[in-house]
Design a protein around this motif. Structure first.
Motif, mmCIF file in Angstrom:
data_model
loop_
_atom_site.group_PDB
_atom_site.id
_atom_site.type_symbol
_atom_site.label_atom_id
_atom_site.label_comp_id
_atom_site.label_asym_id
_atom_site.label_seq_id
_atom_site.Cartn_x
_atom_site.Cartn_y
_atom_site.Cartn_z
ATOM 1 N N ARG A 38 -11.868 -2.377 -11.027
ATOM 2 C CA ARG A 38 -11.258 -1.318 -10.233
ATOM 3 C C ARG A 38 -10.669 -0.265 -11.154
ATOM 4 O O ARG A 38 -10.353 -0.530 -12.313
ATOM 5 C CB ARG A 38 -10.188 -1.857 -9.283
ATOM 6 C CG ARG A 38 -8.947 -2.416 -9.967
ATOM 7 C CD ARG A 38 -8.037 -3.069 -8.940
ATOM 8 N NE ARG A 38 -6.808 -3.580 -9.547
ATOM 9 C CZ ARG A 38 -5.898 -4.303 -8.904
ATOM 10 N NH1 ARG A 38 -6.073 -4.605 -7.619
ATOM 11 N NH2 ARG A 38 -4.809 -4.723 -9.530
ATOM 12 N N ALA A 93 -10.543 2.591 -6.735
ATOM 13 C CA ALA A 93 -11.963 2.474 -6.458
ATOM 14 C C ALA A 93 -12.444 1.150 -7.043
ATOM 15 O O ALA A 93 -12.187 0.865 -8.216
ATOM 16 C CB ALA A 93 -12.738 3.638 -7.062
ATOM 17 N N GLY A 121 -19.128 2.081 -6.280
ATOM 18 C CA GLY A 121 -17.721 1.961 -5.969
ATOM 19 C C GLY A 121 -17.404 2.176 -4.505
ATOM 20 O O GLY A 121 -18.094 2.898 -3.794
ATOM 21 N N GLN A 123 -13.745 2.787 -2.086
ATOM 22 C CA GLN A 123 -12.328 3.119 -2.218
ATOM 23 C C GLN A 123 -11.465 2.224 -1.349
ATOM 24 O O GLN A 123 -11.714 2.068 -0.151
ATOM 25 C CB GLN A 123 -12.084 4.584 -1.840
ATOM 26 C CG GLN A 123 -10.631 5.023 -1.923
ATOM 27 C CD GLN A 123 -10.090 5.014 -3.342
ATOM 28 O OE1 GLN A 123 -10.800 5.404 -4.273
ATOM 29 N NE2 GLN A 123 -8.850 4.578 -3.505
#
Length: 128
Positions: A38, A93, A121, A123
């Motif tokens: 992340r 993300a 990715g 969010q």
């Protein structure tokens, strides 16, 4: 072509839960270790959790241990991350990543450079 498609992110309140998914194609999914990374705003990438081939080993960053659960379904070429008790500091993300298995005994790596394939990715925002 190789694809890793992350999904499941969204806006949740502190203490809430989300389940992230990553769908893989174009490579032999079952022969790869998988991890979630992340990246929060203004921060560098952070390893979150990883799972070995066959799901035989799992590992977690201290910041998420006891709250997140990683799993995989090799028959469906999917990776999952169940996130419970979410905190504002989990806002980031989230990226799935694949590392080729080159030995029978291979530890789950926390190093970004060890991973060959990356998803786009999804969010996650934790806010009231």
């Amino acid at each position: 072509d190789v694809q890793l498609q992350a999904s499941g992110g969204g806006l949740v309140q502190p203490g809430g839960s989300l389940r992230l998914s990553c769908s893989a194609s174009g490579f032999i999914f079952g022969s790869y270790h998988m991890s979630w990374f992340r990246q929060a705003p203004g921060k560098g990438p952070e390893w979150v959790s990883g799972i070995s081939t066959g799901g035989r080993q799992t590992d977690y960053a201290d910041s998420v241990k006891g709250r997140f659960t990683i799993s995989r379904d090799d028959a469906k070429n999917t990776l999952s991350l169940r996130m419970n008790s979410l905190k504002p500091e989990d806002t980031a993300a989230y990226y799935c990543a694949a590392r080729p298995r080159t030995a029978v005994f291979q530890a789950i790596s926390r190093q970004k450079d060890d991973y060959r394939y990356w998803g786009q990715g999804t969010q996650v925002t934790v806010s009231s």
